[in-house]
Design a protein around this motif. Structure first.
Motif, PDB file in Angstrom:
ATOM      1  N   ILE A 159       0.861  -1.190   0.000  1.00 55.40           N
ATOM      2  CA  ILE A 159       0.000   0.000   0.000  1.00 55.40           C
ATOM      3  C   ILE A 159       0.896   1.239   0.000  1.00 55.40           C
ATOM      4  N   SER A 160       0.753   2.053  -1.032  1.00 55.46           N
ATOM      5  CA  SER A 160       1.564   3.255  -1.159  1.00 55.46           C
ATOM      6  C   SER A 160       0.887   4.455  -0.501  1.00 55.46           C
ATOM      7  N   ASN A 161       1.702   5.353   0.063  1.00 51.56           N
ATOM      8  CA  ASN A 161       1.201   6.621   0.584  1.00 51.56           C
ATOM      9  C   ASN A 161       0.702   7.541  -0.521  1.00 51.56           C
ATOM     10  N   GLY A 162       1.102   7.263  -1.761  1.00 50.75           N
ATOM     11  CA  GLY A 162       0.685   8.098  -2.875  1.00 50.75           C
ATOM     12  C   GLY A 162       1.448   9.407  -2.938  1.00 50.75           C
ATOM     13  N   LEU A 163       0.990  10.270  -3.849  1.00 47.17           N
ATOM     14  CA  LEU A 163       1.702  11.512  -4.137  1.00 47.17           C
ATOM     15  C   LEU A 163       0.954  12.762  -3.704  1.00 47.17           C
ATOM     16  N   GLY A 164      -0.341  12.805  -3.946  1.00 41.43           N
ATOM     17  CA  GLY A 164      -1.126  13.981  -3.607  1.00 41.43           C
ATOM     18  C   GLY A 164      -1.811  13.843  -2.265  1.00 41.43           C
ATOM     19  N   THR A 165      -2.775  14.722  -2.029  1.00 39.69           N
ATOM     20  CA  THR A 165      -3.522  14.700  -0.778  1.00 39.69           C
ATOM     21  C   THR A 165      -5.014  14.811  -1.068  1.00 39.69           C
ATOM     22  N   SER A 166      -5.803  14.314  -0.140  1.00 38.19           N
ATOM     23  CA  SER A 166      -7.255  14.350  -0.264  1.00 38.19           C
ATOM     24  C   SER A 166      -7.824  15.076   0.958  1.00 38.19           C
ATOM     25  N   ARG A 167      -8.942  15.751   0.772  1.00 38.39           N
ATOM     26  CA  ARG A 167      -9.622  16.473   1.854  1.00 38.39           C
ATOM     27  C   ARG A 167      -8.828  17.693   2.313  1.00 38.39           C
ATOM     28  N   LYS A 168      -7.721  17.478   2.997  1.00 40.71           N
ATOM     29  CA  LYS A 168      -6.869  18.579   3.453  1.00 40.71           C
ATOM     30  C   LYS A 168      -5.474  18.406   2.849  1.00 40.71           C
ATOM     31  N   ASP A 169      -4.873  19.513   2.432  1.00 41.01           N
ATOM     32  CA  ASP A 169      -3.548  19.451   1.819  1.00 41.01           C
ATOM     33  C   ASP A 169      -2.462  19.462   2.885  1.00 41.01           C
ATOM     34  N   ILE A 170      -2.402  18.361   3.630  1.00 45.55           N
ATOM     35  CA  ILE A 170      -1.424  18.264   4.711  1.00 45.55           C
ATOM     36  C   ILE A 170      -0.928  16.835   4.812  1.00 45.55           C
ATOM     37  N   ARG A 171       0.359  16.698   5.130  1.00 48.03           N
ATOM     38  CA  ARG A 171       0.954  15.394   5.435  1.00 48.03           C
ATOM     39  C   ARG A 171       1.800  15.543   6.696  1.00 48.03           C
ATOM     40  N   LEU A 172       1.738  14.514   7.551  1.00 51.23           N
ATOM     41  CA  LEU A 172       2.559  14.491   8.754  1.00 51.23           C
ATOM     42  C   LEU A 172       2.959  13.045   9.029  1.00 51.23           C
ATOM     43  N   PHE A 173       4.260  12.776   8.945  1.00 52.35           N
ATOM     44  CA  PHE A 173       4.809  11.425   9.139  1.00 52.35           C
ATOM     45  C   PHE A 173       4.294  10.448   8.087  1.00 52.35           C
ATOM     46  N   THR A 174       3.841  10.963   6.952  1.00 49.95           N
ATOM     47  CA  THR A 174       3.388  10.100   5.849  1.00 49.95           C
ATOM     48  C   THR A 174       3.936  10.673   4.546  1.00 49.95           C
ATOM     49  N   PRO A 175       5.227  10.537   4.309  1.00 49.95           N
ATOM     50  CA  PRO A 175       5.817  11.165   3.123  1.00 49.95           C
ATOM     51  C   PRO A 175       5.203  10.662   1.824  1.00 49.95           C
ATOM     52  N   SER A 176       5.031  11.582   0.887  1.00 49.71           N
ATOM     53  CA  SER A 176       4.615  11.163  -0.452  1.00 49.71           C
ATOM     54  C   SER A 176       5.703  10.261  -1.024  1.00 49.71           C
ATOM     55  N   GLU A 177       5.319   9.374  -1.935  1.00 50.86           N
ATOM     56  CA  GLU A 177       6.308   8.396  -2.371  1.00 50.86           C
ATOM     57  C   GLU A 177       6.049   7.845  -3.760  1.00 50.86           C
ATOM     58  N   VAL A 178       7.142   7.423  -4.362  1.00 51.43           N
ATOM     59  CA  VAL A 178       7.148   6.552  -5.533  1.00 51.43           C
ATOM     60  C   VAL A 178       7.603   5.181  -5.036  1.00 51.43           C
ATOM     61  N   VAL A 179       6.933   4.144  -5.488  1.00 52.96           N
ATOM     62  CA  VAL A 179       7.264   2.785  -5.058  1.00 52.96           C
ATOM     63  C   VAL A 179       7.986   2.049  -6.188  1.00 52.96           C
ATOM     64  N   LEU A 180       9.047   1.352  -5.822  1.00 48.77           N
ATOM     65  CA  LEU A 180       9.749   0.461  -6.744  1.00 48.77           C
ATOM     66  C   LEU A 180       9.683  -0.944  -6.178  1.00 48.77           C
ATOM     67  N   VAL A 181       9.160  -1.871  -6.971  1.00 50.95           N
ATOM     68  CA  VAL A 181       9.111  -3.278  -6.588  1.00 50.95           C
ATOM     69  C   VAL A 181      10.088  -4.040  -7.480  1.00 50.95           C
ATOM     70  N   ILE A 182      10.988  -4.775  -6.860  1.00 50.73           N
ATOM     71  CA  ILE A 182      11.919  -5.623  -7.619  1.00 50.73           C
ATOM     72  C   ILE A 182      11.568  -7.078  -7.325  1.00 50.73           C
ATOM     73  N   LEU A 183      11.248  -7.814  -8.371  1.00 48.84           N
ATOM     74  CA  LEU A 183      10.873  -9.216  -8.248  1.00 48.84           C
ATOM     75  C   LEU A 183      12.115 -10.103  -8.326  1.00 48.84           C
ATOM     76  N   HIS A 184      12.152 -11.116  -7.476  1.00 45.41           N
ATOM     77  CA  HIS A 184      13.285 -12.046  -7.447  1.00 45.41           C
ATOM     78  C   HIS A 184      12.763 -13.471  -7.555  1.00 45.41           C
ATOM     79  N   CYS A 185      13.427 -14.259  -8.349  1.00 45.33           N
ATOM     80  CA  CYS A 185      13.063 -15.672  -8.506  1.00 45.33           C
ATOM     81  C   CYS A 185      13.718 -16.493  -7.411  1.00 45.33           C
ATOM     82  N   GLY A 186      12.881 -17.218  -6.641  1.00 43.68           N
ATOM     83  CA  GLY A 186      13.417 -18.081  -5.603  1.00 43.68           C
ATOM     84  C   GLY A 186      13.125 -17.536  -4.220  1.00 43.68           C
ATOM     85  N   PRO A 187      13.498 -18.282  -3.178  1.00 47.62           N
ATOM     86  CA  PRO A 187      13.268 -17.844  -1.805  1.00 47.62           C
ATOM     87  C   PRO A 187      14.197 -16.711  -1.421  1.00 47.62           C
ATOM     88  N   GLU A 188      13.797 -15.974  -0.393  1.00 47.14           N
ATOM     89  CA  GLU A 188      14.626 -14.875   0.087  1.00 47.14           C
ATOM     90  C   GLU A 188      15.951 -15.426   0.617  1.00 47.14           C
TER      91      GLU A 188
END
Length: 283
Positions: A252-281
């Motif tokens: 679940i991403s925090n996203g980039l913009g804001t809804s209702r009120k234009d404020i963020r606190l301890f919830t930085p806007s973000e871009v998410v990068l997912v890297i897929l790996h074959c096999g177990p961790e």
């Protein structure tokens, strides 16, 4: 600093598939983009040809809200910097006071990936906002997935990308299209709200991507937010890597913009990068 997340086992392939993730977050050097958050997802179901496949995920633009035209070039640079194989957009493109979504999607065209750009709609795509977003997507070559599945091929192996249509309307959309897929295939589901992964059976999904919650916009310790009605499940699906009752992981991403009120606190806007790996961790 790495945060180790336990391995998840999915559905009918509990004994065959191992899923795990490491998540890292770095402060972004791109002004207006709080951070670039990376998740490493491991699966024995992932075809070897897709090992280290990179997915960029951006959602909840609400253009223009707090996410203004001045921040748009930096978003483009941030997305270009992650060198993704595919770009996925999670919905809520236009701000509550309006916004030029054509300008938004024209800018996103600069983020060139080998597999293109896929998108789903959010709850703010209603009426004119819906029509404008659809036109902008069509004009910019974005592939809209509404209860549809597309196949990404590498050689003779593939993974599936599945998008959910209006996940708030379960009367119409309460049967997941993933149920028609094979359990042995690797499937990435995109849904605007994370509640969908708990509301319905999403068997055969290996990873879900969602937004909508904004991380609460104002949040303490990722556990409490005054905007708890972003999800009927409270803080369970507030932000980060979670799992539904089937053990299926959802980011679940925090996203980039804001809804209702234009404020963020301890919830930085973000871009998410997912890297897929074959096999177990790896230990």
């Amino acid at each position: 600093m790495f945060k180790r997340i336990g391995m998840a086992l999915t559905g009918a392939v509990l004994s065959a598939v191992l899923l795990g993730s490491c998540a890292t977050a770095s402060f972004s050097k791109y002004k207006g983009i709080g951070r670039i958050k990376q998740y490493d997802i491991y699966s024995e179901q992932l075809p070897e040809t897709f090992d280290r496949f990179r997915i960029a995920f951006a959602t909840d633009f609400h253009y223009e809200s707090r996410f203004t035209a001045k921040r748009l070039p930096n978003l483009v640079r941030a997305l270009q910097s992650v060198d993704a194989d595919v770009l996925i957009l999670g919905g809520d493109y236009r701000g509550r006071e309006g916004g030029d979504v054509e300008e938004l999607f024209k800018a996103l065209q600069q983020v060139s990936t080998p597999y293109g750009t896929y998108a789903v709609m959010g709850n703010h795509e209603r009426g004119e906002a819906d029509s404008l977003a659809r036109k902008a997507m069509k004009d910019s070559g974005v592939k809209l997935l509404e209860h549809r599945v597309d196949t990404l091929w590498k050689g003779n192996r593939f993974i599936e990308i599945c998008g959910i249509r209006n996940p708030f309307d379960l009367k119409r959309n309460g049967v997941s299209p993933t149920l028609a897929l094979k359990p042995e295939d690797f499937v990435v589901m995109v849904t605007h709200t994370p509640d969908y992964v708990e509301d319905v059976d999403i068997s055969h999904t290996d990873l879900a991507l969602a937004g909508h919650t904004h991380g609460g916009q104002v949040s303490l310790f990722k556990r409490w937010t005054p905007a708890g009605n972003f999800s009927k499940y409270g803080s369970r699906f507030l932000t980060g890597l979670k799992h539904n009752s089937q053990g299926i992981p959802v980011i679940i991403s925090n996203g980039l913009g804001t809804s209702r009120k234009d404020i963020r606190l301890f919830t930085p806007s973000e871009v998410v990068l997912v890297i897929l790996h074959c096999g177990p961790e790896k230990p």
